[in-house]
Design an enzyme around this catalytic site. Sequence first.
Site, PDB file in Angstrom:
ATOM      1  CG  HIS A  43      -1.392   0.762   1.458  1.00 14.12           C
ATOM      2  ND1 HIS A  43      -3.148   1.158   0.790  1.00 14.12           N
ATOM      3  CD2 HIS A  43      -1.713   1.870   2.165  1.00 14.12           C
ATOM      4  CE1 HIS A  43      -3.258   2.970   1.026  1.00 14.12           C
ATOM      5  NE2 HIS A  43      -3.273   2.953   1.832  1.00 14.12           N
TER       6      HIS A  43
ATOM      7  NE  ARG B 163     -30.941  29.382  23.968  1.00 12.93           N
ATOM      8  CZ  ARG B 163     -31.774  28.296  24.224  1.00 12.93           C
ATOM      9  NH1 ARG B 163     -31.944  27.178  23.617  1.00 12.93           N
ATOM     10  NH2 ARG B 163     -32.367  28.447  25.901  1.00 12.93           N
TER      11      ARG B 163
ATOM     12  CD  GLU C 256     -23.693  16.073  16.207  1.00 10.55           C
ATOM     13  OE1 GLU C 256     -22.716  14.594  16.796  1.00 10.55           O
ATOM     14  OE2 GLU C 256     -24.285  15.815  17.358  1.00 10.55           O
TER      15      GLU C 256
ATOM     16  NE  ARG D 174     -30.591  26.408  28.539  1.00  8.43           N
ATOM     17  CZ  ARG D 174     -31.104  26.487  29.827  1.00  8.43           C
ATOM     18  NH1 ARG D 174     -30.067  27.157  31.032  1.00  8.43           N
ATOM     19  NH2 ARG D 174     -31.725  25.718  30.484  1.00  8.43           N
TER      20      ARG D 174
END
Lengths: 615, 615
Positions: B253, B308, B356, B463
Amino acid sequence: MNTGELVELGQQLRVDSVRAAAAAGSGHPTSSMSAADLMAVLLAHHLRYDFARPAHPGNDRFVLSKGHASPLLYAAYKAAGAIDDEELLTFRKLGSRLEGHPTPQRLPWVETATGSLGQGLPVGVGIALAGKRLDRTGYRVWVLCGDSELAEGSVWEAAEAAGFENLDNLVAIVDVNRLGQRGPTRHGHDLDAYARRFQAFGWHTVEVDGHDVDAVDRAYGEALSTRGQPTAILARTLKGKGVGGVEDREGLHGKPLPDADEAIAELGGPRDLRVRVHEPPAARVLHAVESRSAELPRWDKGEKAATRDAYGKALAALGTARDDVVALDGEVGDSTRAEFFAKEHPDRYVECYIAEQQMVATAVGIAARGWVPYASTFAAFLTRAYDFVRMAAVSGSGINLVGSHAGVAIGQDGPSQMGLEDLAMMRAVHGSTVLYPCDANQTARLVAAMADLDGIRYLRTSRGGSEVIYGPDEEFPIGGSKVLRSSAQDRMTLVAAGVTVPEALAAADALGREGIPVRVIDLYSVKPVDRATLRQAAEETGCLLTVEDHREEGGLGDAVLDAFGDGRPVPRLVRLAVRTMPGSASPEEQLRAAGIDAESITAAGRLLAEEAVVA
Amino acid sequence: MNTGELVELGQQLRVDSVRAAAAAGSGHPTSSMSAADLMAVLLAHHLRYDFARPAHPGNDRFVLSKGHASPLLYAAYKAAGAIDDEELLTFRKLGSRLEGHPTPQRLPWVETATGSLGQGLPVGVGIALAGKRLDRTGYRVWVLCGDSELAEGSVWEAAEAAGFENLDNLVAIVDVNRLGQRGPTRHGHDLDAYARRFQAFGWHTVEVDGHDVDAVDRAYGEALSTRGQPTAILARTLKGKGVGGVEDREGLHGKPLPDADEAIAELGGPRDLRVRVHEPPAARVLHAVESRSAELPRWDKGEKAATRDAYGKALAALGTARDDVVALDGEVGDSTRAEFFAKEHPDRYVECYIAEQQMVATAVGIAARGWVPYASTFAAFLTRAYDFVRMAAVSGSGINLVGSHAGVAIGQDGPSQMGLEDLAMMRAVHGSTVLYPCDANQTARLVAAMADLDGIRYLRTSRGGSEVIYGPDEEFPIGGSKVLRSSAQDRMTLVAAGVTVPEALAAADALGREGIPVRVIDLYSVKPVDRATLRQAAEETGCLLTVEDHREEGGLGDAVLDAFGDGRPVPRLVRLAVRTMPGSASPEEQLRAAGIDAESITAAGRLLAEEAVVA
């Protein structure tokens, strides 16, 4: 327990989940209520666990992969007599052991920190693998998963690994309540959709009504009698089960129930059932607690060797001295040189294939069982597992991570293979140690020293060979550094590590020939840094020039600042780092292009010396 | 082409792969040779692509997920007439466009940088999704995958997304050559093992001999006629096919062939076949190139609002003004407030569920098609996608990432949910922009400004609500800062961002009352930093005290150092940051425990002022 008692226990777990969240004013009671019957049956009939002796080697292991359902976990602890009702109601309060998401740092019965979804099953696979291949005891690993988190690829990395390794000591219990945080999951209550996926990865599956305690009991029994395969129990449940106002409804994730008293009444009021959890069977720890000091490989000064070679050889030697050392690799062991360990200690080598998240999760899992894992891949590919590394730190897990092929110095393969953000990433992890050796003897010593540190320990190795500059008996304390050139006349200090050390030495020689004496520090311990030596150098030479094969943010240059974070005067600080996007080129061309080779350092040093004169 | 010609073309691609690697002295010819026939048939019969107009909206899209097989890609470019033989032989040399792993930064026909395995298919899914849901043109996306990389969970995140979204414009071609880098893969030549997995995720599958050009041709045809599902073609191949000395052998490889001349002779010698690639059908770009200026939401000073919330509202407004803006979220849109956009622009909203990596990959894919994506989740969970963010930077991709719930200020949910490493992670990404607003009006302006920047742009939101301190018409240039308190008598400067800005202001007031005037800088642009303002503050006040809701490494404190990296004198630099592992507690308790609330800042300021007097 009979059916009626199990039903009652499930209701008690619901009531206590509601009470805990109500007392906290936050938390996830509805996510707890869906899984309450699954938990009740497990606790009463199948889990073998001594809460008084969480370290008992025969204990089953339970992982709450849906960590936000912590009220259910704590309610179960109460039912098992591990905590009392008073403590239950400290949930989520300052100083309480009962955090919003459980962590082993505070609770001895928690195997691994969860709360980042899709991590509990991977770590559970690691524990189960330890059970099969290392501990070789008969404990079972039970992982309670949410359905939403099955969207995470890490779950399927774990499923693939568990199927391939025939982990029949592993049971994934999936609480298919059909509702995620924001709304319905992709597959709702389609249990078959999940079953097909697990089966494809070689798992046995059982579909069950998660609120039928007898059916759940039979499902666990089926899992326990399944040989050669892990089992996934896909349980159809309702979020908020048992309270009409919230049951199976959207928009109620992560909120206490609107009227806790009414909900508790609807659930039949508080109960105080106690469960006598089954004792674990006798078992013993396989690896020795004491270990001999390792006969590390030795190189003569002036020899040429790559630090990745030194890593592989030192780890193999360490594995001979210590039977608790385990090596893991992400299918690049011929490059990282983990293969040297694999050849000598095949029983303690775990091939993780190209699955870095699972590799780190496996390391966390086997570390939880008392082993000392070293997990390696290219430094660049450890970025793949950053959330797992971060959560390992939340767990307080002690794992060794080794990233090879660091920096532009790898040459032709180009930026996709170059670890250029790894120092920043690893330094930012709480309680981490970050090491970057420049020669083979230094590497060997650091590999051995890592084993006994706490927390996340990261070692960065290089692809190419370099001259051995330290003797084999030199010591390299963690948090130390080496002053390689020094005189009373030094006009600046070059701070280097890894591949930039020989470049800095060559630059120092060149500058010295030009009448500019400079100090050179090998800052092999990037975190913690050697504050005393850096401060002394700053005071004596007035200027620090850092040189690193890494992005300028978060690496060696920023690390130096740690030495001056207490408000004392900072010297002039100049950083040479990789500021462009490399293409393909030879290692030498890459160092030159990035401006971190000897000539670039020399030029920067010359300029700084001139400026200092002007200033 | 007829069968014989296709076979010849495959041999030519092999020969040219061998030649390119031989000229470079490195590279992956054997990984190229296994897929040569797959590539030959695709290029000659099925790909619709105008190499002279790579931006043509009707072009099919080809992604080499196994990026190390770049010699095959470049050999195909040569066969298509896009590059000449002379350029082919510049492979992996300094300055060549033909890098070890292909990148769109240098080659216009490359859709996305590959080389970190398991990323090509996810990005291909993003491009295919853009084709179906945004561009609504008929292009097809072909992704050539390796078999080793199917161990990556990201591949199954992608498989899940593609199956769920019914992406019948997507074809994954899996080159099952049974050999990874280090040795055999988990499943060898067991095509069924892979087929079962893809089928479970809702894909159509075709198993084929990857060296039988007619069978491959039929497989592609079957893929093209499949409706409602993506197709995976599982092709049995041999690594190093065609050269006896290397065919199907381990240990070869990533190495040029031992004897290139002999190998080329065995392959029948060089050829110079040219392929007339099919023209793409007519197509048009759907989103307007021009866009109106957004009517951003406005808040009055003194109002309370969370950043937010401001993000969600501003993004919705931006989406009204610009029809090229697309929002993505990881199943937490009710928390990140991406849901505000989703409600107003459902056609341009992509629910990525809890995945995600795929979210970022989708953003990269749709950005490659000219759209402007904003992808959001909790800041903590963006760590999951760090390798994808890193590779997006290698691609030169222009994407917006938004991390909510930053820092200890989230309160009770605890450390698993706290973004505490995100600034370090994002700052270290090449060419990134890192923004951290402290109020709603500032957030709105930055959200709009991000759209037109280059590279990776990261916005960190909070938040909890905080007081609006800026008027709605205030401007916030990227790379700027705001001096919120200032006098000629200032004895130090507090540098804050986000949630620490109001704390710093309160501390400044308290210190002022004690007769210690201090400057306050809101460093909302963490990268690039406002060097001029920081330097001026350093000169005028002599001491910088940085305060951040982030780990001390790699964040705001380190960012300040950028202003002094040119060798000019550095002031005293003291950093307040999160140095412990938080548990659960209220936001106020968390800030206090971390030592970054107003009282802690005041205490630190007092101490520094005393020290300065002593010094």
